[in-house]
Design a protein around this motif. Structure first.
Motif, short mmCIF file in Angstrom:
data_model
loop_
_atom_site.label_atom_id
_atom_site.label_comp_id
_atom_site.label_asym_id
_atom_site.label_seq_id
_atom_site.Cartn_x
_atom_site.Cartn_y
_atom_site.Cartn_z
N VAL A 70 50.79 55.88 42.62
CA VAL A 70 51.64 54.74 42.31
C VAL A 70 50.77 53.68 41.63
O VAL A 70 49.55 53.64 41.84
CB VAL A 70 52.31 54.18 43.60
CG1 VAL A 70 51.29 53.60 44.55
CG2 VAL A 70 53.40 53.18 43.27
N ALA A 71 51.37 52.85 40.81
CA ALA A 71 50.65 51.75 40.15
C ALA A 71 51.22 50.43 40.65
O ALA A 71 52.42 50.30 40.89
CB ALA A 71 50.80 51.84 38.64
N MET A 121 40.19 56.08 37.60
CA MET A 121 40.24 54.69 37.20
C MET A 121 41.23 53.98 38.12
O MET A 121 42.42 54.24 38.08
CB MET A 121 40.70 54.64 35.74
CG MET A 121 41.00 53.27 35.24
SD MET A 121 41.70 53.19 33.56
CE MET A 121 40.95 54.51 32.69
N ASN A 122 40.74 53.07 38.98
CA ASN A 122 41.61 52.36 39.90
C ASN A 122 42.12 51.06 39.32
O ASN A 122 43.31 50.86 39.13
CB ASN A 122 40.91 52.10 41.23
CG ASN A 122 40.85 53.35 42.08
OD1 ASN A 122 41.65 54.25 41.91
ND2 ASN A 122 39.91 53.40 42.99
N THR A 123 41.23 50.11 39.05
CA THR A 123 41.63 48.81 38.52
C THR A 123 41.60 48.86 37.00
O THR A 123 40.64 49.32 36.40
CB THR A 123 40.68 47.71 39.03
OG1 THR A 123 40.67 47.73 40.45
CG2 THR A 123 41.13 46.35 38.55
N VAL A 124 42.69 48.38 36.40
CA VAL A 124 42.81 48.36 34.95
C VAL A 124 43.01 46.91 34.52
O VAL A 124 43.88 46.23 35.04
CB VAL A 124 44.01 49.21 34.48
CG1 VAL A 124 44.13 49.17 32.97
CG2 VAL A 124 43.89 50.63 34.98
N ASP A 137 47.38 55.61 35.33
CA ASP A 137 46.09 56.13 34.88
C ASP A 137 45.64 55.53 33.55
O ASP A 137 45.12 56.23 32.68
CB ASP A 137 46.13 57.66 34.81
CG ASP A 137 46.39 58.28 36.18
OD1 ASP A 137 45.94 57.71 37.19
OD2 ASP A 137 47.05 59.33 36.23
N GLY A 138 45.87 54.23 33.40
CA GLY A 138 45.40 53.53 32.21
C GLY A 138 46.31 53.58 31.01
O GLY A 138 46.03 52.98 29.98
N LEU A 170 47.22 37.26 27.42
CA LEU A 170 48.10 37.92 28.39
C LEU A 170 47.43 39.23 28.80
O LEU A 170 47.27 40.14 27.98
CB LEU A 170 49.49 38.19 27.81
CG LEU A 170 50.42 39.03 28.68
CD1 LEU A 170 50.67 38.37 30.03
CD2 LEU A 170 51.74 39.26 27.96
N TYR A 171 47.04 39.29 30.07
CA TYR A 171 46.30 40.44 30.58
C TYR A 171 47.15 41.24 31.56
O TYR A 171 47.79 40.66 32.45
CB TYR A 171 45.04 39.97 31.34
CG TYR A 171 44.06 39.24 30.47
CD1 TYR A 171 43.01 39.92 29.86
CD2 TYR A 171 44.19 37.87 30.24
CE1 TYR A 171 42.10 39.25 29.06
CE2 TYR A 171 43.29 37.19 29.44
CZ TYR A 171 42.26 37.88 28.84
OH TYR A 171 41.36 37.22 28.05
N TYR A 172 47.11 42.55 31.40
CA TYR A 172 47.63 43.44 32.43
C TYR A 172 46.48 43.64 33.41
O TYR A 172 45.37 43.98 33.01
CB TYR A 172 48.05 44.79 31.84
CG TYR A 172 48.38 45.82 32.90
CD1 TYR A 172 49.62 45.82 33.52
CD2 TYR A 172 47.43 46.75 33.31
CE1 TYR A 172 49.92 46.74 34.51
CE2 TYR A 172 47.73 47.67 34.30
CZ TYR A 172 48.97 47.65 34.90
OH TYR A 172 49.25 48.55 35.88
#
Length: 195
Positions: A35-36, A1-4, A176-177, A12-14
């Protein structure tokens, strides 16, 4: 999972990205667990994007941004930090939303111009204690130079008490989410890396 992309509170979105392809951060520090890159979007009466992600992750990031804006324009791009994992997509975002206003301190404005060769027509310079009113949400700014780089600022959403801390409490590791404290074992999974 790359984009979360997760709505963590109402409007409010992460919008972060997990990167397991980069093996060295700034070509110096090993990233054995990835890394995130953290970015947030507020969709109040006014919309505000808080930082972006590394340019190599632009495609999924832009897809999330468009989806979460749901046809709305982007009013503000808040610049907490100019390091490329925060500022990598500024040009792309500006190309898509040319009427946005950059929100940053004086040092960041100079860095935007020098590093990215962007001289924003719309720019709001913020100082300690300044407030950006988005409607229900209000961001209060604090300069935190040399927490990492000299231009770093943090912002506090006083409505819900959410601190956007740039790299103030950062560490290397792909999330990783897992966004919430009850999804991880802090001492086992994160404490060593945070130290």
């Amino acid at each position: 999972m790359n984009t979360v992309s997760v709505e963590i509170l109402k409007d409010l979105y992460y919008m972060g990205v997990n990167d397991r392809e980069t093996h060295l951060f700034e070509n110096m520090w090993p990233l054995p667990e990835g890394v995130a890159y953290n970015s947030y979007l507020i969709t109040d009466e006014k919309t505000a994007l808080l930082d972006t992600v590394k340019i190599t992750k632009v495609d999924g990031f832009i897809e999330s941004l468009k989806r979460n804006l749901n046809g709305r324009d982007l009013d503000y791009l808040v610049v907490h930090h100019m390091e490329p994992d925060h500022s990598g997509c500024y040009k792309t975002v500006l190309d898509l939303y040319p009427n946005l206003t950059f929100v940053a301190n004086k040092k960041a404005r100079a860095m935007i111009k020098d590093y990215l060769e962007i001289d924003p027509e719309n720019f709001l310079e913020v100082k300690d204690g300044d407030v950006l009113d988005l409607g229900k949400r209000k961001l209060t700014f604090v300069n935190t130079p040399m927490v990492h780089w000299p231009e770093v600022i943090m912002s506090l959403d006083v409505t819900d008490g959410v601190l956007f801390s740039a790299d103030g409490f950062g560490s290397f590791k792909s999330m990783d989410g897992k966004l919430f404290a009850d999804e991880v074992d802090w001492e086992r999974d994160w404490l060593d890396e945070a130290r």
